[in-house]
Design an enzyme around this catalytic site. Structure first.
Site, PDB file in Angstrom:
ATOM      1  N   ASP A 331      54.053  65.302  43.551  1.00  0.00           N
ATOM      2  CA  ASP A 331      52.874  66.181  43.668  1.00  0.00           C
ATOM      3  C   ASP A 331      52.509  66.692  42.266  1.00  0.00           C
ATOM      4  O   ASP A 331      53.347  67.277  41.567  1.00  0.00           O
ATOM      5  CB  ASP A 331      53.227  67.346  44.601  1.00  0.00           C
ATOM      6  CG  ASP A 331      52.007  68.187  44.952  1.00  0.00           C
ATOM      7  OD1 ASP A 331      51.717  68.313  46.153  1.00  0.00           O
ATOM      8  OD2 ASP A 331      51.367  68.726  44.021  1.00  0.00           O
ATOM      9  N   ASN A 339      41.321  70.672  38.120  1.00  0.00           N
ATOM     10  CA  ASN A 339      39.937  70.365  38.492  1.00  0.00           C
ATOM     11  C   ASN A 339      39.011  71.523  38.129  1.00  0.00           C
ATOM     12  O   ASN A 339      37.915  71.313  37.587  1.00  0.00           O
ATOM     13  CB  ASN A 339      39.826  70.134  40.009  1.00  0.00           C
ATOM     14  CG  ASN A 339      40.069  68.688  40.401  1.00  0.00           C
ATOM     15  OD1 ASN A 339      39.851  67.794  39.598  1.00  0.00           O
ATOM     16  ND2 ASN A 339      40.516  68.474  41.624  1.00  0.00           N
ATOM     17  N   ASP A 348      39.738  63.134  38.356  1.00  0.00           N
ATOM     18  CA  ASP A 348      39.854  61.719  38.781  1.00  0.00           C
ATOM     19  C   ASP A 348      40.584  60.907  37.717  1.00  0.00           C
ATOM     20  O   ASP A 348      41.469  60.099  38.014  1.00  0.00           O
ATOM     21  CB  ASP A 348      38.460  61.111  38.982  1.00  0.00           C
ATOM     22  CG  ASP A 348      37.834  61.551  40.306  1.00  0.00           C
ATOM     23  OD1 ASP A 348      38.541  62.227  41.077  1.00  0.00           O
ATOM     24  OD2 ASP A 348      36.656  61.217  40.546  1.00  0.00           O
ATOM     25  N   GLU A 375      46.259  64.582  45.525  1.00  0.00           N
ATOM     26  CA  GLU A 375      46.980  64.497  44.241  1.00  0.00           C
ATOM     27  C   GLU A 375      48.462  64.227  44.470  1.00  0.00           C
ATOM     28  O   GLU A 375      49.307  64.515  43.639  1.00  0.00           O
ATOM     29  CB  GLU A 375      46.724  65.760  43.415  1.00  0.00           C
ATOM     30  CG  GLU A 375      47.643  66.929  43.599  1.00  0.00           C
ATOM     31  CD  GLU A 375      47.746  67.528  45.016  1.00  0.00           C
ATOM     32  OE1 GLU A 375      47.199  66.950  45.977  1.00  0.00           O
ATOM     33  OE2 GLU A 375      48.419  68.557  45.139  1.00  0.00           O
TER      34      GLU A 375
HETATM   35  N1  LIG Z   1      39.592  65.114  40.999  1.00  0.00           N
HETATM   36  C1  LIG Z   1      40.179  64.911  42.150  1.00  0.00           C
HETATM   37  N2  LIG Z   1      40.803  65.934  42.766  1.00  0.00           N
HETATM   38  C2  LIG Z   1      41.431  65.711  43.927  1.00  0.00           C
HETATM   39  C3  LIG Z   1      41.429  64.454  44.514  1.00  0.00           C
HETATM   40  N3  LIG Z   1      42.139  64.515  45.666  1.00  0.00           N
HETATM   41  C4  LIG Z   1      42.568  65.799  45.784  1.00  0.00           C
HETATM   42  N4  LIG Z   1      42.147  66.526  44.730  1.00  0.00           N
HETATM   43  C5  LIG Z   1      42.331  67.922  44.461  1.00  0.00           C
HETATM   44  O1  LIG Z   1      43.703  68.244  44.315  1.00  0.00           O
HETATM   45  C6  LIG Z   1      43.836  69.659  44.572  1.00  0.00           C
HETATM   46  C7  LIG Z   1      45.117  69.906  45.314  1.00  0.00           C
HETATM   47  O2  LIG Z   1      45.258  71.300  45.408  1.00  0.00           O
HETATM   48  P1  LIG Z   1      46.483  72.001  46.099  1.00  0.00           P
HETATM   49  O3  LIG Z   1      46.812  71.241  47.360  1.00  0.00           O
HETATM   50  O4  LIG Z   1      46.146  73.439  46.222  1.00  0.00           O
HETATM   51  O5  LIG Z   1      47.661  71.790  45.151  1.00  0.00           O
HETATM   52  P2  LIG Z   1      47.877  72.169  43.642  1.00  0.00           P
HETATM   53  O6  LIG Z   1      46.675  72.843  43.062  1.00  0.00           O
HETATM   54  O7  LIG Z   1      48.315  70.947  42.921  1.00  0.00           O
HETATM   55  O8  LIG Z   1      49.043  73.224  43.731  1.00  0.00           O
HETATM   56  P3  LIG Z   1      50.571  72.855  43.814  1.00  0.00           P
HETATM   57  O9  LIG Z   1      50.718  71.651  44.641  1.00  0.00           O
HETATM   58  O10 LIG Z   1      51.167  74.079  44.457  1.00  0.00           O
HETATM   59  O11 LIG Z   1      51.046  72.696  42.431  1.00  0.00           O
HETATM   60  C8  LIG Z   1      42.586  70.053  45.371  1.00  0.00           C
HETATM   61  O12 LIG Z   1      41.772  70.902  44.569  1.00  0.00           O
HETATM   62  C9  LIG Z   1      41.882  68.751  45.630  1.00  0.00           C
HETATM   63  O13 LIG Z   1      40.447  68.915  45.596  1.00  0.00           O
HETATM   64  C10 LIG Z   1      40.718  63.399  43.864  1.00  0.00           C
HETATM   65  O14 LIG Z   1      40.636  62.253  44.298  1.00  0.00           O
HETATM   66  N5  LIG Z   1      40.117  63.662  42.691  1.00  0.00           N
END
Ligand SMILES: Nc1nc2c(ncn2[C@@H]2O[C@H](COP(=O)(O)OP(=O)(O)OP(=O)(O)O)[C@@H](O)[C@H]2O)c(=O)[nH]1
Length: 461
Positions: A331, A339, A348, A375
């Protein structure tokens, strides 16, 4: 036309054989005539062909020919044979005078006519005709040998199976001229041997062969390949609908009747070659489509669907073999903040780089890196114990950090980092892969709780 008695069919077949050779060579000569001698020879060849076809009509006439005296059953054969011989003698003397080199096959026409005459005389000499005699005399005159060869353009690769050398030679030469690559076999057994190592677009299979019949050869071919994979056109001297229906119900794609109407034969062969090509293209496209359906659009590594299928396959195999399976869940730390601070497009791009770092950290072909969702990434490690999985996970963690992608809003480090959870399971008969996913997920939770950018594990089950 339906044969009236099985013996009729054999006698008619024996009579048609030299006649077909004669017709085939004559048609080839006609096709090949140089323009300089066309006016002179073409009418002679056409007359010879007309008389040969008249003889063929008589042979095919639905009168019983298997009992009684042959001359009584086929009264006009001498007159018809004499006409053919006269046509041929006239042709030959014209050719000998001036066109010997332009007509290399004229002797083959002569020898087919000689065979025809000898067969008719032998049938006529019998007090009453008998199938066994007719066949053995004909067979004694014509020794079956085999030849291979043929080159040509990529019109398709054909295998012709026939016990008669003359049939093979005629068809081979004519088809090569049409741009086909042609291989010939003089027995079903030899043809089946060839099929072990060679591929053919279409097989032309003689139905009546002495050692192994067309039926047996076709059954063996169909036990290995379907009609889509290996088209077979049955070539039969029997005109009865029963034979044709038999061949088609046993898996033939099409049939051709002897004597071959060459343009019709060409059209049917071309159709089968075309259909096989289209079928192959379709199968390739489907394979490609399936491949694409397993790839994640953003990162170009395996997607969740592939992950699920591969984990299940690995799990089932491990159940049978008693082998361990390890799983790493990855993760990206604080990716929402990434983002938010740098924009979705930069997000991305970062995910693409992380995916590459994860997959580049795997050294075995059977290990699979996949995008698990958002992610999150995952790595399936078949036949891997926890200690080895932990070292792979450490390699992944370090590779992500070494990308040095600036992450201004992370409280871990000023670059993109990842937390990883690892689990190992030896699947038994009753447990499912979700057990391993839960175990790795707990490891991931532990890594996050302990400050991120590290590998966590609860160990093995
Ligand atoms: N740019 C981009 N962002 C993505 C994609 N898929 C998921 N995300 C973003 O990844 C982020 C995941 O956020 P969280 O699940 O809160 O996790 P985190 O911010 O990494 O927090 P922790 O896991 O606690 O470290 C979200 O803001 C999603 O929008 C993608 O294909 N592209």
């Amino acid at each position: 036309m339906a044969d009236t008695h099985p013996c009729d069919a054999h006698i008619r077949h024996d009579l048609r054989t030299p006649l077909n050779h004669m017709i085939g060579y004559t048609e080839m000569l006609l096709d090949d005539l140089p323009p300089t001698c066309n006016d002179l020879l073409s009418p002679r060849l056409k007359t010879l062909l007309d008389d040969a076809y008249r003889m063929l009509e008589t042979i095919n006439r639905p009168a019983p020919m298997s009992s009684g005296h042959f001359d009584g059953l086929f009264p006009d054969w001498r007159a018809k044979m004499a006409l053919i011989e006269a046509d041929f003698n006239g042709l030959k003397s014209t050719i000998e005078n001036a066109w010997q080199e332009a007509c290399p096959d004229v002797e083959k026409i002569g020898s087919a006519i000689g065979n025809m005459r000898a067969l008719l005389e032998s049938l006529s000499a019998k007090p009453s005709i008998d199938l066994g005699d007719a066949r053995s005399q004909q067979n004694a005159r014509e020794t079956a040998t085999h030849a291979t060869g043929g080159s040509g353009h990529a019109g398709g690769h054909l295998l012709i199976v026939d016990d008669r050398q003359e049939n093979l030679e005629l068809m081979q030469r004519r088809l090569i001229r049409e741009g086909y690559r042609v291989t010939v076999s003089n027995s079903g057994r030899e043809a089946l041997d060839r099929l072990e190592s060679e591929q053919f677009d279409v097989i032309l299979l003689d139905w009546l062969m002495p050692d192994m019949s067309g039926t047996e050869v076709l059954a063996k071919i169909r036990s290995k390949s379907s009609a889509h994979e290996q088209p077979v056109i049955v070539v039969t001297a029997r005109h009865g609908s029963e034979t044709i229906v038999d061949a088609l119900t046993q898996g033939a794609n099409d049939y051709l009747a002897k004597p071959l109407d060459f343009p019709v034969a060409l059209a049917r062969i071309a159709t089968q070659v075309y259909l096989r090509r289209v079928t192959q293209q379709l199968a390739d496209a489907n394979r490609q489509l399936k491949q694409f359906s397993y790839i994640d659009g953003l990162t170009a590594i395996a997607n969740r669907r592939k992950f699920d299928e591969y984990l299940m396959t690995t799990w089932r195999r491990a159940q049978q073999e008693g082998a361990p399976v390890s799983l790493i869940l990855i993760d990206v730390d604080y990716f929402k903040r990434y983002n938010d601070s740098l924009g979705h497009e930069a997000g991305d791009h970062a995910l693409m780089r992380v995916a590459k770092a994860v997959s580049s950290s795997l050294y075995r072909v059977k290990d699979l890196a996949a995008r698990y969702g958002g992610e999150e990434f995952a790595v399936i490690l078949p036949e891997t114990e926890l200690a080895d999985a932990l070292s792979v996970a450490e390699r992944v963690r370090s590779a992500v950090m070494s990308l040095e992608l600036p992450h201004p809003d992370s409280t871990v480090m000023p670059v993109v980092t990842a937390s990883l959870g690892v689990g190992e399971w030896r699947p038994t008969a009753f447990c499912e892969p979700s057990a391993l996913i839960n175990l790795a997920d707990k490891g991931l939770y532990q890594a996050k709780a302990s400050g991120r950018n590290q590998v966590g594990t609860l160990g093995q089950n």
